[in-house]
Design an enzyme around this catalytic site. Structure first.
Site, PDB file in Angstrom:
ATOM      1  N   GLN A   1     -77.488 -21.842 119.072  1.00 33.22           N
ATOM      2  CA  GLN A   1     -78.404 -22.668 119.221  1.00 33.22           C
ATOM      3  C   GLN A   1     -78.061 -24.309 118.442  1.00 33.22           C
ATOM      4  O   GLN A   1     -77.854 -23.943 117.233  1.00 33.22           O
ATOM      5  CB  GLN A   1     -80.022 -23.009 119.486  1.00 33.22           C
ATOM      6  CG  GLN A   1     -80.418 -23.170 120.135  1.00 33.22           C
ATOM      7  CD  GLN A   1     -82.184 -22.824 120.615  1.00 33.22           C
ATOM      8  OE1 GLN A   1     -82.523 -21.770 120.687  1.00 33.22           O
ATOM      9  NE2 GLN A   1     -82.820 -24.092 121.280  1.00 33.22           N
TER      10      GLN A   1
ATOM     11  N   SER B   1     -77.070 -16.009 115.351  1.00 36.16           N
ATOM     12  CA  SER B   1     -78.385 -15.849 115.746  1.00 36.16           C
ATOM     13  C   SER B   1     -78.601 -15.393 117.663  1.00 36.16           C
ATOM     14  O   SER B   1     -78.294 -14.783 117.820  1.00 36.16           O
ATOM     15  CB  SER B   1     -78.984 -17.464 116.107  1.00 36.16           C
ATOM     16  OG  SER B   1     -80.095 -17.708 116.818  1.00 36.16           O
ATOM     17  N   LEU B   2     -78.212 -16.845 118.493  1.00 34.32           N
ATOM     18  CA  LEU B   2     -78.019 -16.228 119.971  1.00 34.32           C
ATOM     19  C   LEU B   2     -77.030 -16.060 120.351  1.00 34.32           C
ATOM     20  O   LEU B   2     -76.711 -15.557 121.126  1.00 34.32           O
ATOM     21  CB  LEU B   2     -78.024 -17.821 120.593  1.00 34.32           C
ATOM     22  CG  LEU B   2     -77.907 -17.804 121.927  1.00 34.32           C
ATOM     23  CD1 LEU B   2     -78.410 -17.549 122.373  1.00 34.32           C
ATOM     24  CD2 LEU B   2     -77.505 -19.755 122.693  1.00 34.32           C
TER      25      LEU B   2
ATOM     26  N   ARG C   1     -85.862 -15.289 126.841  1.00 33.87           N
ATOM     27  CA  ARG C   1     -85.465 -15.261 125.379  1.00 33.87           C
ATOM     28  C   ARG C   1     -86.591 -15.964 125.114  1.00 33.87           C
ATOM     29  O   ARG C   1     -87.224 -16.573 123.739  1.00 33.87           O
ATOM     30  CB  ARG C   1     -84.511 -14.492 124.468  1.00 33.87           C
ATOM     31  CG  ARG C   1     -84.073 -14.440 122.883  1.00 33.87           C
ATOM     32  CD  ARG C   1     -83.317 -14.508 122.779  1.00 33.87           C
ATOM     33  NE  ARG C   1     -83.341 -14.658 121.059  1.00 33.87           N
ATOM     34  CZ  ARG C   1     -82.378 -14.429 120.764  1.00 33.87           C
ATOM     35  NH1 ARG C   1     -82.435 -16.215 121.366  1.00 33.87           N
ATOM     36  NH2 ARG C   1     -82.648 -14.947 119.099  1.00 33.87           N
TER      37      ARG C   1
ATOM     38  N   HIS D   1     -86.233 -16.021 113.790  1.00 30.37           N
ATOM     39  CA  HIS D   1     -86.754 -15.832 113.056  1.00 30.37           C
ATOM     40  C   HIS D   1     -87.190 -15.991 111.759  1.00 30.37           C
ATOM     41  O   HIS D   1     -86.537 -15.802 110.319  1.00 30.37           O
ATOM     42  CB  HIS D   1     -84.634 -15.863 112.083  1.00 30.37           C
ATOM     43  CG  HIS D   1     -83.462 -15.976 113.340  1.00 30.37           C
ATOM     44  ND1 HIS D   1     -83.132 -15.103 114.269  1.00 30.37           N
ATOM     45  CD2 HIS D   1     -83.011 -17.413 113.775  1.00 30.37           C
ATOM     46  CE1 HIS D   1     -82.152 -15.508 115.169  1.00 30.37           C
ATOM     47  NE2 HIS D   1     -82.666 -16.564 115.143  1.00 30.37           N
TER      48      HIS D   1
ATOM     49  N   GLN E   1     -84.411  -9.138 115.276  1.00 29.72           N
ATOM     50  CA  GLN E   1     -83.549 -10.672 115.239  1.00 29.72           C
ATOM     51  C   GLN E   1     -84.385 -11.546 115.311  1.00 29.72           C
ATOM     52  O   GLN E   1     -83.982 -12.743 114.415  1.00 29.72           O
ATOM     53  CB  GLN E   1     -82.397 -10.629 115.822  1.00 29.72           C
ATOM     54  CG  GLN E   1     -81.274 -10.876 115.760  1.00 29.72           C
ATOM     55  CD  GLN E   1     -80.738 -12.423 116.682  1.00 29.72           C
ATOM     56  OE1 GLN E   1     -81.839 -12.923 117.713  1.00 29.72           O
ATOM     57  NE2 GLN E   1     -79.689 -13.132 116.696  1.00 29.72           N
TER      58      GLN E   1
END
Length: 310
Positions: free
Chosen positions: A11, A91-92, A116, A201, A249
């Site tokens: 992102q 991340s994503l 999500r 996170h 995560q």
């Protein structure tokens, strides 16, 4: 043949128009966008190619980025049979990496990350969540300040280890705002509270974990090619590991720089798939000995294919 790794942005890499060149010039891209639109009942042509408010909303941002990264990787695979030594994402981007590794079908992944994003938004709703970018401080100093501030009641955590001297924090926005001067006095060159309403996170997303798990259970395949975990900076390749690590995560910091540092010397080249060159920029500072190239449109694809054949 050169050894390569496939890497995928998260992102923040989104922009209007991403993926349009592939859509206009490649049948695979058209098919993937049309099928994604049917699956989620979202018009991805409008979301990706026209000015809109949704592209910045987490539940839309995540599937859009994953779709464009998966298209770039699929078009590359149509042109080259080179196999990745490993894949990883920021991340994503770890979910885009899972698609590339054969762990999940891209349509299932698009639905998964859409949910999500919704779960993340719900977990932070009304809580005043936010994130902060920090530049110019070492990890240990930032961690010490966060520990100290949490002990005094503030909710702030390291969220992304992007490169040396660049961290992103997550927590309650008011707490982050209150610490801007604290970090500057401790040596930060910049401490900028970001325009975000989700705190990625960190422990504020605890409620999202149990919501996500059933979809991980449903959609992930039993075994797949190695994926580097954001949580551990180490490889995993089974469904059970994936469910555990992808659940963690949500509430654990992204160890991006650690993942690159630990694995970049295993390959000759890192290939970033998706919009922009965010990871390429970070990697210039993290692993100077291993080049990063990007595949974001037809021209960059042809350039990378040429470099692989040199």
């Amino acid at each position: 043949m050169k050894k390569v790794a496939f890497i995928f942005p998260g992102q923040g890499s989104q922009s209007v128009g991403m993926g349009k060149d592939f859509f206009e010039n490649n049948d695979i891209a058209k098919e993937m966008i049309n099928k994604a639109s049917e699956r989620l009942n979202i018009n991805f042509e409008k979301l990706l190619f026209e000015e809109n408010d949704k592209l910045g909303q987490t539940e839309y941002t995540q599937p859009a980025i994953l779709l464009v990264s998966s298209i770039a990787n699929a078009v590359f695979k149509e042109k080259s049979n080179i196999q990745a030594e490993f894949v990883l994402g920021h991340s994503l981007g770890e979910f885009s990496a899972l698609v590339a590794a054969g762990a999940i079908d891209y349509l299932d992944a698009i639905e998964l990350v859409h949910r999500r994003g919704l779960f993340m938004t719900e977990a932070c709703a009304g809580g005043g969540a936010g994130m902060m970018a920090l530049v110019g401080m070492d990890d240990a100093s930032v961690e010490a300040i966060c520990d100290e501030q949490r002990a005094s009641g503030k909710q702030v955590w390291p969220a992304n280890y992007n490169m040396d001297g660049q961290l992103v924090l997550a927590g309650i926005k008011a707490d982050l705002e209150a610490l801007v001067d604290v970090f500057k006095e401790a040596g930060a060159k910049r401490a900028i509270v970001l325009d975000m309403s989700v705190a990625s996170h960190c422990e504020l997303l605890t409620s999202a974990v149990e919501n996500l798990k059933p979809y991980l259970e449903e959609y992930l395949k039993d075994e797949f090619s190695p994926v580097i975990s954001n949580v551990t900076a180490e490889a995993y390749s089974t469904k059970d590991e994936a469910i555990e690590l992808l659940s963690q995560q949500l509430t654990s910091p992204v160890k991006y720089k650690q993942s690159i540092s630990a694995n970049a010397d295993k390959v000759d080249m890192l290939i970033e798939f998706g919009n922009g060159i965010v990871l390429k920029g970070l990697n210039r500072k993290i692993c100077k000995g291993t080049p990063t190239v990007n595949v974001s449109d037809t021209a960059s694809l042809e350039k990378v294919l040429g470099e692989l054949n040199d």
